[in-house]
Design an enzyme around this catalytic site. Sequence first.
Site, mmCIF file in Angstrom:
data_model
loop_
_atom_site.group_PDB
_atom_site.id
_atom_site.type_symbol
_atom_site.label_atom_id
_atom_site.label_comp_id
_atom_site.label_asym_id
_atom_site.label_seq_id
_atom_site.Cartn_x
_atom_site.Cartn_y
_atom_site.Cartn_z
ATOM 1 N N VAL A 248 6.683 -64.398 25.494
ATOM 2 C CA VAL A 248 7.154 -64.748 26.838
ATOM 3 C C VAL A 248 6.762 -66.176 27.229
ATOM 4 O O VAL A 248 7.262 -66.694 28.237
ATOM 5 C CB VAL A 248 6.661 -63.759 27.931
ATOM 6 C CG1 VAL A 248 7.210 -62.366 27.695
ATOM 7 C CG2 VAL A 248 5.144 -63.752 28.049
ATOM 8 N N SER B 146 -1.491 -57.230 39.219
ATOM 9 C CA SER B 146 -2.873 -56.749 39.168
ATOM 10 C C SER B 146 -3.426 -56.779 40.575
ATOM 11 O O SER B 146 -3.011 -57.616 41.396
ATOM 12 C CB SER B 146 -3.706 -57.683 38.277
ATOM 13 O OG SER B 146 -5.084 -57.399 38.417
ATOM 14 N N TYR C 56 -6.034 -66.271 36.754
ATOM 15 C CA TYR C 56 -5.284 -65.020 36.532
ATOM 16 C C TYR C 56 -4.899 -64.407 37.882
ATOM 17 O O TYR C 56 -3.764 -63.978 38.073
ATOM 18 C CB TYR C 56 -6.178 -64.080 35.726
ATOM 19 C CG TYR C 56 -5.681 -62.673 35.487
ATOM 20 C CD1 TYR C 56 -4.809 -62.381 34.436
ATOM 21 C CD2 TYR C 56 -6.130 -61.611 36.281
ATOM 22 C CE1 TYR C 56 -4.400 -61.078 34.203
ATOM 23 C CE2 TYR C 56 -5.718 -60.313 36.049
ATOM 24 C CZ TYR C 56 -4.852 -60.049 35.008
ATOM 25 O OH TYR C 56 -4.440 -58.756 34.771
ATOM 26 N N LYS D 216 -1.103 -63.742 39.059
ATOM 27 C CA LYS D 216 -0.631 -62.403 39.436
ATOM 28 C C LYS D 216 -0.184 -62.377 40.900
ATOM 29 O O LYS D 216 0.787 -61.691 41.246
ATOM 30 C CB LYS D 216 -1.727 -61.360 39.194
ATOM 31 C CG LYS D 216 -2.062 -61.136 37.711
ATOM 32 C CD LYS D 216 -0.877 -60.593 36.918
ATOM 33 C CE LYS D 216 -1.299 -60.026 35.569
ATOM 34 N NZ LYS D 216 -0.167 -59.514 34.780
HETATM 35 N N1 LIG Z 1 -6.167 -53.211 31.677
HETATM 36 C C1 LIG Z 1 -6.440 -53.485 32.930
HETATM 37 O O1 LIG Z 1 -7.501 -53.140 33.461
HETATM 38 C C2 LIG Z 1 -5.420 -54.205 33.771
HETATM 39 C C3 LIG Z 1 -5.690 -54.335 35.146
HETATM 40 C C4 LIG Z 1 -4.765 -54.993 35.952
HETATM 41 C C5 LIG Z 1 -3.611 -55.513 35.383
HETATM 42 N N2 LIG Z 1 -3.378 -55.396 34.045
HETATM 43 C C6 LIG Z 1 -2.136 -55.951 33.532
HETATM 44 O O2 LIG Z 1 -1.453 -54.943 32.809
HETATM 45 C C7 LIG Z 1 -0.661 -55.534 31.786
HETATM 46 C C8 LIG Z 1 -0.946 -54.865 30.454
HETATM 47 O O3 LIG Z 1 -2.307 -55.101 30.140
HETATM 48 P P1 LIG Z 1 -3.116 -54.223 29.071
HETATM 49 O O4 LIG Z 1 -4.431 -53.959 29.664
HETATM 50 O O5 LIG Z 1 -2.265 -53.121 28.566
HETATM 51 O O6 LIG Z 1 -3.335 -55.342 27.958
HETATM 52 P P2 LIG Z 1 -3.310 -55.292 26.358
HETATM 53 O O7 LIG Z 1 -4.052 -56.512 25.947
HETATM 54 O O8 LIG Z 1 -3.730 -53.962 25.843
HETATM 55 O O9 LIG Z 1 -1.771 -55.475 26.038
HETATM 56 C C9 LIG Z 1 -1.098 -56.652 26.359
HETATM 57 C C10 LIG Z 1 0.078 -56.788 25.414
HETATM 58 O O10 LIG Z 1 0.785 -57.996 25.782
HETATM 59 C C11 LIG Z 1 1.120 -58.663 24.586
HETATM 60 N N3 LIG Z 1 1.282 -60.095 24.818
HETATM 61 C C12 LIG Z 1 0.293 -61.000 25.060
HETATM 62 N N4 LIG Z 1 0.831 -62.228 25.130
HETATM 63 C C13 LIG Z 1 2.163 -62.087 24.958
HETATM 64 C C14 LIG Z 1 3.238 -63.009 24.926
HETATM 65 N N5 LIG Z 1 3.041 -64.336 25.057
HETATM 66 N N6 LIG Z 1 4.493 -62.537 24.748
HETATM 67 C C15 LIG Z 1 4.694 -61.202 24.582
HETATM 68 N N7 LIG Z 1 3.716 -60.284 24.560
HETATM 69 C C16 LIG Z 1 2.457 -60.734 24.760
HETATM 70 C C17 LIG Z 1 -0.043 -58.392 23.641
HETATM 71 O O11 LIG Z 1 0.306 -58.617 22.280
HETATM 72 C C18 LIG Z 1 -0.356 -56.940 23.948
HETATM 73 O O12 LIG Z 1 0.389 -56.069 23.115
HETATM 74 C C19 LIG Z 1 -0.981 -57.020 31.821
HETATM 75 O O13 LIG Z 1 0.013 -57.715 32.552
HETATM 76 C C20 LIG Z 1 -2.303 -57.080 32.536
HETATM 77 O O14 LIG Z 1 -2.494 -58.329 33.171
HETATM 78 C C21 LIG Z 1 -4.263 -54.753 33.239
#
Ligand SMILES: NC(=O)c1ccc[n+]([C@@H]2O[C@H](COP(=O)([O-])OP(=O)(O)OC[C@H]3O[C@@H](n4cnc5c(N)ncnc54)[C@H](O)[C@@H]3O)[C@@H](O)[C@H]2O)c1
Length: 246
Positions: free
Chosen positions: A63, A140, A153, A157
């Site tokens: 992305v 988030s 971040y 967000k």
């Molecule tokens: N886990 C948490 O506590 C949490 C809390 C709030 C928000 N989020 C948000 O939820 C979403 C998912 O997070 P997660 O915890 O599952 O993370 P994760 O790291 O397990 O998964 C993220 C995925 O995004 C992919 N990715 C990273 N850069 C990319 C790019 N340039 N192009 C395409 N794909 C890409 C990675 O390869 C990975 O598969 C994110 O947007 C994160 O900011 C997560």
Amino acid sequence: MEFSGQTVVVTGAASGIGLATARSFAAEGAHVIVADIARDKGEEAAARLRADGGKADFVPLDVASDDSIAAFAQTAFAIGDVAVLANVAGYGKGQPFVENTMDFWGRVVDINLMGPIKLTRALLDPMISRRSGKIVNVASDAGRNGSSGETVYSGAKGGLIAFSKGLAREMARYAINVNCICPGPTETPMLMALPEAHLDAFRRAIPFHRFARPDEIADAILFLASDRASYITGQTLSVSGGLTMF
Ligand SMILES: NC(=O)c1ccc[n+]([C@@H]2O[C@H](COP(=O)([O-])OP(=O)(O)OC[C@H]3O[C@@H](n4cnc5c(N)ncnc54)[C@H](O)[C@@H]3O)[C@@H](O)[C@H]2O)c1
């Protein structure tokens, strides 16, 4: 099944919340386009969904790259009419703001804000022509409340939340719904990469005293992508075990 016959794009679908979301959409009959920068894990995720009886294809996507987004959109359109776009891919790491490099800021903004903006633009025109579509952006609670050690971040967000509201207003005339999910701390590799002290503080502060399971976030994404949410647009839903109450 709620999404039978629909083509659904899930970014970040190789891991964590994206993977759980792809699994839930596939279980509800969608043809899932598993979009991720991680090729091996993405291929593996799509293969697993197919082995479980679902319809899924892995299509590589960075992305943060305009060329990758353009190529991805061409492939996605060849697979089917994209009815749902779930922008789940994200990136971050905990570090004091004053220790951040400018390269790090660029990466955080490119992946968490500009990526969803650009991918949405690339996939939007057919939704406008068909006068239907659902876009669910994963932001988030950091973007609503701020998060110490995740300052840029939080800004990215917060930008994604505001972008979703503006787009929701512009797209309402085409019956396209645009909404945001704000996960609280969720058990995924991204969260578990944070320092243990940070994780402990979260556990104490969450009224449920546990992290979310990725499938609990996926449930909220599927709701907003479904016809049950046909009259909901421009909203931001925190799924955080009560950590935040807006
Ligand atoms: N886990 C948490 O506590 C949490 C809390 C709030 C928000 N989020 C948000 O939820 C979403 C998912 O997070 P997660 O915890 O599952 O993370 P994760 O790291 O397990 O998964 C993220 C995925 O995004 C992919 N990715 C990273 N850069 C990319 C790019 N340039 N192009 C395409 N794909 C890409 C990675 O390869 C990975 O598969 C994110 O947007 C994160 O900011 C997560």
